[in-house]
Write a protein that holds these residues in place. Structure first.
Motif, mmCIF file in Angstrom:
data_model
loop_
_atom_site.group_PDB
_atom_site.id
_atom_site.type_symbol
_atom_site.label_atom_id
_atom_site.label_comp_id
_atom_site.label_asym_id
_atom_site.label_seq_id
_atom_site.Cartn_x
_atom_site.Cartn_y
_atom_site.Cartn_z
ATOM 1 N N LEU A 109 -10.789 2.603 -2.065
ATOM 2 C CA LEU A 109 -11.514 1.369 -2.343
ATOM 3 C C LEU A 109 -12.140 0.777 -1.081
ATOM 4 O O LEU A 109 -13.007 -0.088 -1.148
ATOM 5 N N PHE A 110 -11.671 1.242 0.063
ATOM 6 C CA PHE A 110 -12.181 0.735 1.339
ATOM 7 C C PHE A 110 -12.576 1.929 2.205
ATOM 8 O O PHE A 110 -11.899 2.269 3.175
ATOM 9 N N CYS A 160 1.589 2.204 -3.430
ATOM 10 C CA CYS A 160 0.405 2.221 -4.304
ATOM 11 C C CYS A 160 -0.099 3.650 -4.489
ATOM 12 O O CYS A 160 -0.142 4.446 -3.540
ATOM 13 N N CYS A 183 0.829 -1.206 0.000
ATOM 14 C CA CYS A 183 0.000 0.000 0.000
ATOM 15 C C CYS A 183 0.864 1.258 0.000
ATOM 16 O O CYS A 183 0.511 2.260 -0.618
ATOM 17 N N PHE A 202 -2.943 4.866 -2.048
ATOM 18 C CA PHE A 202 -2.741 5.020 -0.601
ATOM 19 C C PHE A 202 -2.789 6.498 -0.225
ATOM 20 O O PHE A 202 -2.123 7.327 -0.840
ATOM 21 N N CYS A 241 -7.756 4.334 1.945
ATOM 22 C CA CYS A 241 -7.720 3.886 0.561
ATOM 23 C C CYS A 241 -9.135 4.071 0.028
ATOM 24 O O CYS A 241 -10.087 3.632 0.677
ATOM 25 N N CYS A 271 -3.465 -5.222 -2.173
ATOM 26 C CA CYS A 271 -4.676 -5.802 -2.758
ATOM 27 C C CYS A 271 -4.500 -5.823 -4.268
ATOM 28 O O CYS A 271 -3.572 -5.210 -4.812
HETATM 29 FE FE1 SF4 Z 1 -3.553 0.201 -3.115
HETATM 30 FE FE2 SF4 Z 1 -5.059 -1.938 -2.606
HETATM 31 FE FE3 SF4 Z 1 -3.491 -0.901 -0.718
HETATM 32 FE FE4 SF4 Z 1 -5.661 0.402 -1.539
HETATM 33 S S1 SF4 Z 1 -5.613 -1.577 -0.451
HETATM 34 S S2 SF4 Z 1 -3.660 1.301 -1.148
HETATM 35 S S3 SF4 Z 1 -5.670 -0.101 -3.737
HETATM 36 S S4 SF4 Z 1 -2.804 -1.868 -2.644
#
Ligand code: SF4
Length: 76
Positions: A57-58, A41, A38, A44, A55, A69
């Protein structure tokens, strides 16, 4: 502070999130490469020095800086 994302979370399972990137299931996620996490990424939202951060996505959860992920994308 926001709660840490757990690997048991349905969304985490769907995206193959692991709190420790090195534990990533490479059979299931062959695109994972050592060194990805992360922290490196593009999505992040925390600082490089943060143990955990947001993040998109979450929503509402914190992902581990050392996590990973399947939506991992290289930071520009
Ligand atoms: Fe990236 Fe996945 Fe980590 Fe989110 S959870 S920062 S998309 S690697």
């Amino acid at each position: 502070a926001q709660a840490a994302l757990t690997e048991a979370d349905p969304q985490a399972k769907a995206l193959g999130y692991f709190a420790d990137a090195t534990k990533t299931d490479k059979t299931k996620y062959p695109k994972y490469a050592a060194g990805q996490n992360c922290h490196s990424c593009a999505l992040f939202q925390g600082k490089a020095s943060d143990a955990a951060g947001g993040c998109p996505l979450f929503a509402g959860k914190q992902v581990a800086g050392k996590g990973w992920c399947s939506a991992w994308a290289k930071k520009a």
